[in-house]
Design a protein around this motif. Structure first.
Motif, PDB file in Angstrom:
ATOM      1  N   ALA A  33      -6.514 -35.142 -47.231  1.00  0.00           N
ATOM      2  CA  ALA A  33      -7.761 -34.459 -46.922  1.00  0.00           C
ATOM      3  C   ALA A  33      -8.580 -34.810 -47.925  1.00  0.00           C
ATOM      4  CB  ALA A  33      -7.222 -32.980 -46.825  1.00  0.00           C
ATOM      5  N   MET A  34      -9.966 -34.451 -47.651  1.00  0.00           N
ATOM      6  CA  MET A  34     -10.940 -34.685 -48.602  1.00  0.00           C
ATOM      7  C   MET A  34     -11.798 -33.486 -49.018  1.00  0.00           C
ATOM      8  SD  MET A  34     -10.831 -37.801 -49.427  1.00  0.00           S
ATOM      9  CE  MET A  34     -12.451 -38.042 -50.041  1.00  0.00           C
ATOM     10  N   GLY A  35     -12.479 -33.476 -49.981  1.00  0.00           N
ATOM     11  CA  GLY A  35     -13.277 -32.056 -50.352  1.00  0.00           C
ATOM     12  C   GLY A  35     -14.411 -32.452 -51.048  1.00  0.00           C
ATOM     13  N   TRP A  36     -15.308 -31.560 -50.954  1.00  0.00           N
ATOM     14  CA  TRP A  36     -16.815 -31.495 -51.871  1.00  0.00           C
ATOM     15  C   TRP A  36     -16.586 -30.487 -52.602  1.00  0.00           C
ATOM     16  CZ3 TRP A  36     -20.519 -35.230 -52.237  1.00  0.00           C
ATOM     17  CH2 TRP A  36     -20.702 -36.256 -51.420  1.00  0.00           C
ATOM     18  N   TYR A  37     -16.800 -30.742 -54.279  1.00  0.00           N
ATOM     19  CA  TYR A  37     -16.668 -30.067 -55.009  1.00  0.00           C
ATOM     20  C   TYR A  37     -18.032 -29.942 -55.859  1.00  0.00           C
ATOM     21  CZ  TYR A  37     -11.856 -30.900 -54.472  1.00  0.00           C
ATOM     22  OH  TYR A  37     -10.433 -31.210 -53.994  1.00  0.00           O
ATOM     23  N   ARG A  38     -18.438 -28.822 -56.568  1.00  0.00           N
ATOM     24  CA  ARG A  38     -19.830 -28.936 -57.339  1.00  0.00           C
ATOM     25  C   ARG A  38     -19.409 -28.025 -58.630  1.00  0.00           C
ATOM     26  NH1 ARG A  38     -23.186 -24.492 -53.743  1.00  0.00           N
ATOM     27  NH2 ARG A  38     -22.005 -22.704 -54.603  1.00  0.00           N
ATOM     28  N   GLN A  39     -20.287 -28.486 -59.673  1.00  0.00           N
ATOM     29  CA  GLN A  39     -20.115 -27.919 -60.990  1.00  0.00           C
ATOM     30  C   GLN A  39     -21.336 -27.594 -61.650  1.00  0.00           C
ATOM     31  OE1 GLN A  39     -17.801 -30.351 -64.013  1.00  0.00           O
ATOM     32  NE2 GLN A  39     -17.587 -28.179 -65.022  1.00  0.00           N
ATOM     33  N   ALA A  40     -21.595 -26.464 -61.726  1.00  0.00           N
ATOM     34  CA  ALA A  40     -22.881 -25.984 -62.194  1.00  0.00           C
ATOM     35  C   ALA A  40     -23.039 -26.075 -63.896  1.00  0.00           C
ATOM     36  CB  ALA A  40     -23.478 -24.757 -61.672  1.00  0.00           C
ATOM     37  N   PRO A  41     -23.901 -25.902 -64.492  1.00  0.00           N
ATOM     38  CA  PRO A  41     -23.829 -26.028 -66.007  1.00  0.00           C
ATOM     39  C   PRO A  41     -23.098 -24.661 -66.366  1.00  0.00           C
ATOM     40  CG  PRO A  41     -26.155 -26.592 -65.238  1.00  0.00           C
ATOM     41  CD  PRO A  41     -25.243 -26.180 -64.025  1.00  0.00           C
ATOM     42  N   GLY A  42     -22.232 -24.949 -67.173  1.00  0.00           N
ATOM     43  CA  GLY A  42     -21.454 -23.711 -67.950  1.00  0.00           C
ATOM     44  C   GLY A  42     -20.419 -23.056 -66.991  1.00  0.00           C
ATOM     45  N   LYS A  43     -20.086 -23.676 -65.843  1.00  0.00           N
ATOM     46  CA  LYS A  43     -19.170 -23.122 -64.854  1.00  0.00           C
ATOM     47  C   LYS A  43     -18.090 -24.253 -64.760  1.00  0.00           C
ATOM     48  CE  LYS A  43     -22.199 -19.879 -62.548  1.00  0.00           C
ATOM     49  NZ  LYS A  43     -22.636 -19.292 -61.252  1.00  0.00           N
ATOM     50  N   GLN A  44     -16.906 -23.750 -63.972  1.00  0.00           N
ATOM     51  CA  GLN A  44     -16.112 -24.622 -63.653  1.00  0.00           C
ATOM     52  C   GLN A  44     -16.250 -25.143 -62.338  1.00  0.00           C
ATOM     53  OE1 GLN A  44     -12.300 -22.367 -63.800  1.00  0.00           O
ATOM     54  NE2 GLN A  44     -12.022 -22.796 -65.716  1.00  0.00           N
ATOM     55  N   ARG A  45     -15.604 -26.418 -62.215  1.00  0.00           N
ATOM     56  CA  ARG A  45     -15.956 -27.251 -61.075  1.00  0.00           C
ATOM     57  C   ARG A  45     -15.170 -26.294 -59.742  1.00  0.00           C
ATOM     58  NH1 ARG A  45     -14.389 -33.396 -61.456  1.00  0.00           N
ATOM     59  NH2 ARG A  45     -15.867 -33.177 -62.964  1.00  0.00           N
ATOM     60  N   GLU A  46     -15.774 -26.349 -58.780  1.00  0.00           N
ATOM     61  CA  GLU A  46     -15.470 -25.581 -57.327  1.00  0.00           C
ATOM     62  C   GLU A  46     -15.371 -26.267 -56.243  1.00  0.00           C
ATOM     63  OE1 GLU A  46     -17.575 -22.190 -56.405  1.00  0.00           O
ATOM     64  OE2 GLU A  46     -19.356 -23.134 -56.659  1.00  0.00           O
ATOM     65  N   LEU A  47     -14.495 -26.120 -55.709  1.00  0.00           N
ATOM     66  CA  LEU A  47     -14.424 -26.696 -53.998  1.00  0.00           C
ATOM     67  C   LEU A  47     -15.254 -25.923 -53.143  1.00  0.00           C
ATOM     68  CD1 LEU A  47     -12.930 -28.734 -52.001  1.00  0.00           C
ATOM     69  CD2 LEU A  47     -11.211 -26.721 -51.649  1.00  0.00           C
ATOM     70  N   VAL A  48     -16.113 -26.660 -52.493  1.00  0.00           N
ATOM     71  CA  VAL A  48     -17.181 -25.932 -51.581  1.00  0.00           C
ATOM     72  C   VAL A  48     -16.715 -26.371 -50.121  1.00  0.00           C
ATOM     73  CG1 VAL A  48     -18.828 -25.707 -53.389  1.00  0.00           C
ATOM     74  CG2 VAL A  48     -18.844 -27.775 -51.894  1.00  0.00           C
ATOM     75  N   ALA A  49     -16.298 -27.345 -49.865  1.00  0.00           N
ATOM     76  CA  ALA A  49     -16.049 -27.666 -48.448  1.00  0.00           C
ATOM     77  C   ALA A  49     -14.690 -28.706 -48.397  1.00  0.00           C
ATOM     78  CB  ALA A  49     -17.316 -28.348 -47.807  1.00  0.00           C
ATOM     79  N   ALA A  50     -13.798 -28.792 -47.431  1.00  0.00           N
ATOM     80  CA  ALA A  50     -12.725 -29.611 -47.207  1.00  0.00           C
ATOM     81  C   ALA A  50     -12.674 -29.991 -45.784  1.00  0.00           C
ATOM     82  CB  ALA A  50     -11.505 -28.706 -47.823  1.00  0.00           C
ATOM     83  N   ILE A  51     -12.065 -31.042 -45.677  1.00  0.00           N
ATOM     84  CA  ILE A  51     -11.610 -31.605 -44.189  1.00  0.00           C
ATOM     85  C   ILE A  51     -10.588 -32.291 -44.413  1.00  0.00           C
ATOM     86  CG2 ILE A  51     -13.121 -33.682 -44.624  1.00  0.00           C
ATOM     87  CD1 ILE A  51     -13.707 -33.526 -41.608  1.00  0.00           C
ATOM     88  N   THR A  52      -9.508 -31.958 -43.283  1.00  0.00           N
ATOM     89  CA  THR A  52      -8.157 -32.321 -43.489  1.00  0.00           C
ATOM     90  C   THR A  52      -8.287 -33.740 -42.652  1.00  0.00           C
ATOM     91  OG1 THR A  52      -7.818 -31.475 -41.253  1.00  0.00           O
ATOM     92  CG2 THR A  52      -7.381 -30.164 -43.138  1.00  0.00           C
ATOM     93  N   SER A  53      -6.972 -34.469 -42.426  1.00  0.00           N
ATOM     94  CA  SER A  53      -7.034 -35.846 -41.856  1.00  0.00           C
ATOM     95  C   SER A  53      -7.215 -35.764 -40.399  1.00  0.00           C
ATOM     96  CB  SER A  53      -5.517 -36.287 -42.530  1.00  0.00           C
ATOM     97  OG  SER A  53      -4.677 -35.613 -42.163  1.00  0.00           O
ATOM     98  N   GLY A  54      -6.793 -34.234 -39.956  1.00  0.00           N
ATOM     99  CA  GLY A  54      -7.005 -34.004 -38.745  1.00  0.00           C
ATOM    100  C   GLY A  54      -8.491 -33.327 -38.249  1.00  0.00           C
ATOM    101  N   SER A  55      -9.161 -33.406 -39.376  1.00  0.00           N
ATOM    102  CA  SER A  55     -10.668 -32.867 -39.084  1.00  0.00           C
ATOM    103  C   SER A  55     -10.832 -31.502 -38.964  1.00  0.00           C
ATOM    104  CB  SER A  55     -11.248 -33.677 -37.855  1.00  0.00           C
ATOM    105  OG  SER A  55     -11.427 -35.044 -38.029  1.00  0.00           O
ATOM    106  N   SER A  56      -9.967 -30.791 -39.465  1.00  0.00           N
ATOM    107  CA  SER A  56     -10.190 -29.216 -39.826  1.00  0.00           C
ATOM    108  C   SER A  56     -10.842 -29.078 -40.822  1.00  0.00           C
ATOM    109  CB  SER A  56      -8.786 -28.515 -39.855  1.00  0.00           C
ATOM    110  OG  SER A  56      -7.836 -28.553 -38.629  1.00  0.00           O
ATOM    111  N   THR A  57     -11.727 -28.312 -40.907  1.00  0.00           N
ATOM    112  CA  THR A  57     -12.681 -27.786 -41.946  1.00  0.00           C
ATOM    113  C   THR A  57     -12.498 -26.463 -42.561  1.00  0.00           C
ATOM    114  OG1 THR A  57     -14.366 -27.157 -40.639  1.00  0.00           O
ATOM    115  CG2 THR A  57     -14.529 -29.442 -41.033  1.00  0.00           C
TER     116      THR A  57
END
Length: 115
Positions: A33-57
């Motif tokens: 499964a794959m994910g998009w993560y983001r990290q803003a200044p002074g904050k922890q990295r967070e997962l914002v979107a994910a997609i499985t090998s079966g294309s569930s999001t």
């Protein structure tokens, strides 16, 4: 070893759109499964979107209805379409497997939402 290269970031006004791309050096999307993560200044990295090998999001509540994750297996590329961008979306965006593999982090792509 897999290399993930993010692109497509930039400066955009509030309400605008961007499309991020993440190119993998080899085919892994049918395994992980794959994910998009983001990290803003002074904050922890967070997962914002994910997609499985079966294309569930799945999406973080903060981006639900505005962001769309997709992938093109033939191109070994994962995308993040971001609409109705807000200043609070400003961050460095990364892709990785979900859950992430430490050695797969790339340099990310900067997204800045500002007028």
């Amino acid at each position: 070893q897999v290399q993930l290269v993010e692109s497509g970031g930039g400066l955009v006004q509030p309400g605008g759109s961007l499309r991020l791309s993440c190119a993998a050096s080899r085919s892994i999307f049918k395994i992980y499964a794959m994910g998009w993560y983001r990290q803003a200044p002074g904050k922890q990295r967070e997962l914002v979107a994910a997609i499985t090998s079966g294309s569930s999001t799945n999406y973080a509540d903060s981006v639900k209805g505005r962001f769309t994750i997709s992938r093109d297996d033939a191109k070994n590329t994962v995308y993040l379409q971001m609409n109705s961008l807000k200043p609070e979306d400003t961050a460095v965006y990364y892709c990785n497997t979900n859950p992430p593999i430490n050695g797969y982090w790339g340099q990310g792509t900067q997204v800045t939402v500002s007028s």
